[in-house]
Design an enzyme around this catalytic site. Structure first.
Site, mmCIF file in Angstrom:
data_model
loop_
_atom_site.group_PDB
_atom_site.id
_atom_site.type_symbol
_atom_site.label_atom_id
_atom_site.label_comp_id
_atom_site.label_asym_id
_atom_site.label_seq_id
_atom_site.Cartn_x
_atom_site.Cartn_y
_atom_site.Cartn_z
ATOM 1 N N GLU A 285 0.816 -1.215 0.000
ATOM 2 C CA GLU A 285 0.000 0.000 0.000
ATOM 3 C C GLU A 285 0.848 1.262 0.000
ATOM 4 O O GLU A 285 0.416 2.317 -0.451
ATOM 5 C CB GLU A 285 -0.915 0.004 1.239
ATOM 6 C CG GLU A 285 -2.383 -0.039 0.879
ATOM 7 C CD GLU A 285 -3.306 -0.110 2.081
ATOM 8 O OE1 GLU A 285 -4.300 -0.831 1.964
ATOM 9 O OE2 GLU A 285 -3.061 0.522 3.119
ATOM 10 N N HIS A 306 8.727 -26.803 -0.928
ATOM 11 C CA HIS A 306 8.119 -27.955 -1.605
ATOM 12 C C HIS A 306 6.952 -27.537 -2.491
ATOM 13 O O HIS A 306 6.211 -28.385 -2.983
ATOM 14 C CB HIS A 306 7.670 -28.984 -0.563
ATOM 15 C CG HIS A 306 8.819 -29.506 0.239
ATOM 16 N ND1 HIS A 306 9.404 -30.733 -0.001
ATOM 17 C CD2 HIS A 306 9.538 -28.936 1.236
ATOM 18 C CE1 HIS A 306 10.420 -30.895 0.845
ATOM 19 N NE2 HIS A 306 10.527 -29.816 1.598
ATOM 20 N N LYS A 420 -14.196 0.122 -3.544
ATOM 21 C CA LYS A 420 -15.226 0.509 -2.567
ATOM 22 C C LYS A 420 -16.372 1.238 -3.257
ATOM 23 O O LYS A 420 -17.534 0.938 -3.020
ATOM 24 C CB LYS A 420 -14.627 1.433 -1.499
ATOM 25 C CG LYS A 420 -13.745 0.730 -0.500
ATOM 26 C CD LYS A 420 -13.401 1.685 0.632
ATOM 27 C CE LYS A 420 -12.250 1.180 1.456
ATOM 28 N NZ LYS A 420 -11.684 2.166 2.340
HETATM 29 O O1 PA5 Z 1 -3.822 1.143 5.799
HETATM 30 C C1 PA5 Z 1 -4.954 1.540 5.592
HETATM 31 O O2 PA5 Z 1 -5.232 2.729 5.626
HETATM 32 C C2 PA5 Z 1 -6.094 0.581 5.322
HETATM 33 O O3 PA5 Z 1 -5.692 -0.724 5.211
HETATM 34 C C3 PA5 Z 1 -7.079 0.635 6.457
HETATM 35 O O4 PA5 Z 1 -6.422 0.290 7.632
HETATM 36 C C4 PA5 Z 1 -8.252 -0.293 6.229
HETATM 37 O O5 PA5 Z 1 -8.871 0.002 5.016
HETATM 38 C C5 PA5 Z 1 -9.262 -0.166 7.346
HETATM 39 O O6 PA5 Z 1 -9.672 1.141 7.462
HETATM 40 P P1 PA5 Z 1 -10.426 1.660 8.735
HETATM 41 O O7 PA5 Z 1 -9.529 1.495 9.902
HETATM 42 O O8 PA5 Z 1 -10.748 3.076 8.438
HETATM 43 O O9 PA5 Z 1 -11.670 0.798 8.872
#
Ligand code: PA5
Length: 445
Positions: A285, A306, A420
């Site tokens: 990310e 393996h 989303k």
């Molecule tokens: O790193 C990030 O920002 C995302 O992975 C969020 O942690 C994830 O989408 C969950 O978001 P939230 O904590 O707002 O529910």
């Protein structure tokens, strides 16, 4: 202390790359230390191990003690950065079989990290007749997966204990002020913990996001923070020789530039699996944007030797490995001697499992490097709360440096929104009507 051994990358890289890259690393380092690079609003994690809310930390411990005393299970609801770190640490230090072990701490069930109906039913079934509490974690407070799961478990708690008692068993970790979860918590009087504004989800394991479930599992969160604080200090040094995050970031960046496209994080401990999942989110990310970035993958050795071993040895040469090596295990487990020796294994009799694993590690290292796969070796010490705290901070710091070396903002995740919005439109969320019509047309052609 984490030691980064780059000797098995050298033959793949130009001799002077470290000095050639050190001025860029210095700039990246300053961006993190001074909070003046891209996405600097989200660099609160840089100083977090030494600069955190002590009052809240004490409340986390108190809540953990209460949950341990009144609950046989804790349901942890969250996804992505609001889930993977806690699971990684708990599995790494307490075992992936934590729930099956004899212990005096509650079972921990992670849910809301997907949309599987089967997983939901199974968790509900496992809670039948069990006293439980819920820790719902969402920084935004609006993420669909955890929000949907929370509806189920909130209702379960309210049916089991009544609304008032249920409220005392719900702990919400979310934004200080805004979001649907914060409003629900205020309305119903849930105890709340804060995800700091300047800490993004994937960098939040050392906040209440990770600390509450980790403390409930009986892990010493002071030690975890101490380890992170020690690494925070180490990472302030702007010098390649003594800053492991610099060494790791420089080597992986150089390997990327030499044509490697996939970094495989390998460990010889199955309990490391969810730490690797956490690492994948952290790097994927943070770096994967603007058509750039190493693809983070992971393997569990020796099991995956393996399955994936063939590809790693002889498949396309666009990979390198970063191998986590822990220090000695707590049990020796020497191989038993066998009179009959039908399996021919008496040459190993008396040898510890660690000894055998080390030979496997060294043999694999030699084979993979020979096969054209550079190896970064990370010696991380014995597996405990302190070393895991060090490791978490090390990976976060190296990730921030890596993003800046790559010239991307390591703290945003604009690409996550695409699925989303499509999902909301397809689900018929108010306000998405036009988009829904377009998407349905696409799906039907
Ligand atoms: O790193 C990030 O920002 C995302 O992975 C969020 O942690 C994830 O989408 C969950 O978001 P939230 O904590 O707002 O529910």
């Amino acid at each position: 202390m984490i030691h980064i051994d780059l000797s098995n990358t050298r033959q793949f890289l130009q001799a002077n790359y470290i000095s050639a890259r050190s001025s860029r690393l210095k700039v990246a380092h300053e961006h993190l230390q001074k909070g003046n690079g891209a996405g600097s609003d989200f660099t609160g994690w840089v100083h977090l191990p030494t600069d955190y809310d002590r009052e809240e930390f004490a409340r986390i411990k108190k809540a953990a003690t209460k949950i341990q005393s009144d609950s046989q299970a804790l349901v942890v609801i969250g996804i992505g950065g609001s889930y993977l770190g806690a699971r990684g640490v708990i599995e790494c230090l307490c075992s992936p079989n934590y729930n099956l072990k004899k212990k005096n701490t509650p079972n921990i069930y992670f849910i809301g990290n997907g949309l599987s109906s089967e997983q939901l039913s199974e968790t509900i079934e496992l809670l039948d007749g069990v006293d439980f509490s819920v820790n719902v974690i969402s920084k935004s407070g609006t993420t669909t997966e955890p929000a949907v799961a929370f509806r189920f478990f909130r209702r379960m708690l309210e049916e089991k204990y009544g609304k008032n008692e249920a409220a005392k068993r719900i702990y919400a970790t979310t934004d200080r002020e805004k979001g649907a979860l914060k409003s629900l918590a205020n309305e119903n009087g849930y105890e709340t913990f804060v995800v700091p504004d300047d800490v993004g989800g994937r960098y939040s394991v050392l906040t209440a996001v990770g600390l509450l479930p980790i403390a409930v599992a009986g892990i010493d969160i002071d030690e975890l923070m101490n380890g992170a604080a020690a690494m925070q200090k180490t990472c302030t040094v702007d010098d390649m020789a003594s800053n492991p995050a610099w060494r790791y970031a420089a080597a992986r960046y150089e390997l990327y530039h030499s044509g490697k496209r996939i970094e495989i994080l390998a460990a010889y401990e199955p309990s490391f699996r969810f730490m690797a999942e956490w690492w994948k989110q952290l790097y994927g990310e943070s770096e994967g944007k603007e058509n750039k970035g190493l693809f983070p993958a992971s393997v569990e050795f020796t099991a995956d030797l393996h399955s994936m071993g063939q590809y790693i040895q002889q498949g396309e040469r666009h990979i390198f490995e970063s191998v986590v090596r822990f220090g000695a295990s707590k049990d020796e487990n020497p191989v038993p001697y066998d009179e009959v020796n039908g399996d021919g294994l008496n040459f190993l009799a008396g040898k510890s499992m660690d000894f055998i694993a080390t030979q496997a590690m060294d043999g694999t290292l030699l084979a993979h490097v020979e096969g054209g796969v550079p190896n970064i070796i990370m010696r991380v010490g014995q597996k405990n709360a302190f070393t895991l705290g060090e490791m978490i901070y090390f990976f976060e710091y190296a990730c921030g440096l890596s993003g800046y070396l790559l010239d991307v903002n390591p703290f945003d995740q604009p690409g996550v929104e695409a699925y989303k919005t499509n999902m909301f439109a397809l689900l018929g969320k108010p306000g998405y009507e036009e988009m829904r019509a377009e998407l349905l047309k696409k799906l039907n052609t």
